[in-house]
Write an enzyme that holds these catalytic residues in place. Structure first.
Site, mmCIF file in Angstrom:
data_model
loop_
_atom_site.group_PDB
_atom_site.id
_atom_site.type_symbol
_atom_site.label_atom_id
_atom_site.label_comp_id
_atom_site.label_asym_id
_atom_site.label_seq_id
_atom_site.Cartn_x
_atom_site.Cartn_y
_atom_site.Cartn_z
ATOM 1 N N HIS A 43 0.877 -1.171 0.000
ATOM 2 C CA HIS A 43 0.000 0.000 0.000
ATOM 3 C C HIS A 43 0.913 1.220 0.000
ATOM 4 C CE1 HIS A 43 -3.063 2.945 1.089
ATOM 5 N NE2 HIS A 43 -2.226 3.373 2.019
ATOM 6 N N CYS A 117 -4.433 1.611 -4.861
ATOM 7 C CA CYS A 117 -3.824 2.731 -4.149
ATOM 8 C C CYS A 117 -2.520 3.176 -4.794
ATOM 9 C CB CYS A 117 -3.586 2.359 -2.682
ATOM 10 S SG CYS A 117 -2.583 0.858 -2.463
#
Length: 214
Positions: A43, A117
């Site tokens: 992430h 993301c």
């Protein structure tokens, strides 16, 4: 930390360096081994003007862009920060920029392979005229685009649903608003009108950005 505190940060950081950082997090401890082969499950968030911005999934057609204290996104293991360059805009200009971009990143459009993301942070960095994010950060998505059948469903579920609190917080808000309005459409408008959408189950560690219509 409430929405007012997040907003006040922008009023007090005019003197800060305008350096842009990519903050990288591990989604799994297996990254410690797979990273030696050039890939992992990561992430990422963009840090600028003292706050970090990321993109998360939920089931509604409103902003999935959120802000959080740098290098402390809940649910992930912080790995490192990478300098991407500097921006040539004020804190208030950046705030308007990120609120506008939020209209392009609704929570229900998140996709592990096509719009995750890392795609978000790469897009933001590019628009800020900074460096693109390193290829190894999102290599698994590129690999998955070619060999989709080899990506297990469990991985997609884990990656996509990394912000489950928002789903429940929004659902509860919709139910409360719906009981006091004549239609669901009206209650949805009332929720979206909030400056930031806070996740109360994490004591407002995450604040979702209100989008500005383009």
């Amino acid at each position: 930390m409430g929405g007012g505190t997040f907003a006040s940060n922008y009023a007090n950081v005019g003197f800060m360096d305008r350096e842009v950082f990519l903050n990288v997090y591990d989604l799994t401890s297996f990254n410690n081994y797979s990273i030696w082969f050039g890939f992992g499950v990561f992430h990422t968030g963009i840090e600028v003007y003292g706050m970090e911005y990321g993109f998360g999934a939920h089931d509604y057609s409103i902003s999935g862009v959120f802000e959080v204290e740098p290098r402390s996104c809940p649910g992930f293991i912080y790995r490192c920060s990478i300098s991407l360059g500097h921006i040539d805009m004020s804190a208030s200009e950046f705030r308007e920029f990120i609120e506008t971009i939020a209209s392009e990143y609704h929570g229900d459009t998140y996709h592990l392979i096509w719009k995750n993301c890392n795609h978000f942070t790469d897009d933001i960095s590019h628009r800020l005229h900074c460096k693109r994010i390193p290829g190894w950060v999102n290599r698994l998505a590129k690999f998955g685009a070619l060999f989709r059948c080899l990506i297990p469903d469990s991985l997609e579920s884990t990656t996509v649903r990394h912000l489950p609190e928002y789903y429940h917080a929004y659902e509860d808000k919709m139910s409360d608003s719906g009981s006091n309005s004549s239609s669901q459409e009206g209650s949805e408008h009332e929720v979206v009108d909030h400056k930031v959408l806070i996740s109360p189950t994490r004591k407002a560690e995450i604040a979702f950005i209100k989008e500005i219509a383009r």
